[in-house]
Design a protein around this motif. Sequence first.
Motif, PDB file in Angstrom:
ATOM      1  N   GLY A 101      74.051 -37.637 -46.659  1.00  0.00           N
ATOM      2  CA  GLY A 101      73.922 -36.368 -46.851  1.00  0.00           C
ATOM      3  C   GLY A 101      75.112 -35.895 -45.742  1.00  0.00           C
ATOM      4  O   GLY A 101      75.963 -36.622 -45.334  1.00  0.00           O
ATOM      5  N   TYR A 102      74.738 -34.744 -44.896  1.00  0.00           N
ATOM      6  CA  TYR A 102      75.251 -34.315 -44.304  1.00  0.00           C
ATOM      7  C   TYR A 102      74.541 -34.083 -43.058  1.00  0.00           C
ATOM      8  O   TYR A 102      72.996 -34.018 -43.103  1.00  0.00           O
ATOM      9  CB  TYR A 102      75.369 -33.061 -44.570  1.00  0.00           C
ATOM     10  N   PRO A 103      74.916 -33.511 -41.699  1.00  0.00           N
ATOM     11  CA  PRO A 103      74.369 -33.750 -40.588  1.00  0.00           C
ATOM     12  C   PRO A 103      73.182 -32.531 -40.346  1.00  0.00           C
ATOM     13  O   PRO A 103      72.006 -32.522 -40.379  1.00  0.00           O
ATOM     14  CB  PRO A 103      75.327 -33.347 -39.654  1.00  0.00           C
ATOM     15  N   GLN A 104      73.152 -31.528 -41.521  1.00  0.00           N
ATOM     16  CA  GLN A 104      72.890 -30.713 -41.306  1.00  0.00           C
ATOM     17  C   GLN A 104      71.541 -31.025 -42.817  1.00  0.00           C
ATOM     18  O   GLN A 104      69.792 -30.709 -42.367  1.00  0.00           O
ATOM     19  CB  GLN A 104      73.020 -29.291 -41.921  1.00  0.00           C
ATOM     20  N   GLN A 105      71.589 -31.612 -43.329  1.00  0.00           N
ATOM     21  CA  GLN A 105      70.591 -33.070 -44.096  1.00  0.00           C
ATOM     22  C   GLN A 105      70.900 -33.777 -45.012  1.00  0.00           C
ATOM     23  O   GLN A 105      71.457 -34.117 -46.067  1.00  0.00           O
ATOM     24  CB  GLN A 105      70.886 -31.242 -45.775  1.00  0.00           C
ATOM     25  N   PRO A 106      70.636 -34.656 -44.138  1.00  0.00           N
ATOM     26  CA  PRO A 106      70.935 -36.225 -43.747  1.00  0.00           C
ATOM     27  C   PRO A 106      69.917 -36.443 -45.360  1.00  0.00           C
ATOM     28  O   PRO A 106      68.369 -36.608 -45.648  1.00  0.00           O
ATOM     29  CB  PRO A 106      69.921 -36.666 -42.320  1.00  0.00           C
ATOM     30  N   VAL A 130      78.809 -40.506 -47.721  1.00  0.00           N
ATOM     31  CA  VAL A 130      79.523 -41.349 -48.587  1.00  0.00           C
ATOM     32  C   VAL A 130      78.967 -41.660 -50.147  1.00  0.00           C
ATOM     33  O   VAL A 130      79.160 -41.790 -50.835  1.00  0.00           O
ATOM     34  CB  VAL A 130      79.522 -43.285 -47.711  1.00  0.00           C
ATOM     35  N   LEU A 131      77.902 -40.750 -50.273  1.00  0.00           N
ATOM     36  CA  LEU A 131      77.177 -40.436 -51.395  1.00  0.00           C
ATOM     37  C   LEU A 131      77.792 -39.392 -52.627  1.00  0.00           C
ATOM     38  O   LEU A 131      77.277 -39.385 -53.384  1.00  0.00           O
ATOM     39  CB  LEU A 131      75.713 -39.649 -51.396  1.00  0.00           C
ATOM     40  N   GLU A 132      78.959 -38.961 -51.880  1.00  0.00           N
ATOM     41  CA  GLU A 132      79.693 -38.394 -52.621  1.00  0.00           C
ATOM     42  C   GLU A 132      80.884 -38.907 -53.232  1.00  0.00           C
ATOM     43  O   GLU A 132      81.172 -38.877 -54.225  1.00  0.00           O
ATOM     44  CB  GLU A 132      80.404 -37.307 -51.810  1.00  0.00           C
TER      45      GLU A 132
END
Length: 184
Positions: A101-106, A130-132
């Motif tokens: 995910g992202y820091p704003q949305q793990p 890493v999900l990308e």
Amino acid sequence: TQSTWGTAKMSFVRLVRSSLQTSVRLAQCTFRSTVSPSVIRGLPLLSAVPVARSLATKSHNDDDSHPDFMPQSKAVEEQPDVMKQIDADVKAHQVLLFMKGYPQQPMCGFSAAVVRTLAKHSIKYKAVNVLEDPLVREGIKKYSEWPTIPQLYVKGQFVGGCDIVLNMDKSGELEQLFQDVNKQ
């Protein structure tokens, strides 16, 4: 004509019942990306369903398959560019977090815990989702020789995953590690 109609009606009923039984059996099977032809041929009554027969003869490499449904290679060794990119990213950033995910949305609790810990220390960092990219997801595990994600790197060195980061935070080691790192 009535007996002919009755025979035709009974044949039709048997065919429908057979097709329904086959559909139920197929629905009960857990299909993976490809279905082994021997599994399909082993199911009874499949000869009544033309679609099932065509499945039994198709392979996953057919030209009419959409690329999204083709098996994806996870052989990181065959993709040296991925390892080079990971290495370049690790060396280019003082603090780098490979996460889901992202820091704003793990997208997982472990990644969220590391993000909260970095925020607590006001650390400026780059995050890689890493999900990308499945190759990055597998590549970072090989790069660090660490099987789980998230993974934190500070000044080009692998620090650890969630448990290690949280334990280092509790013991005060993380604060020492971040002393000369850019803060937000």
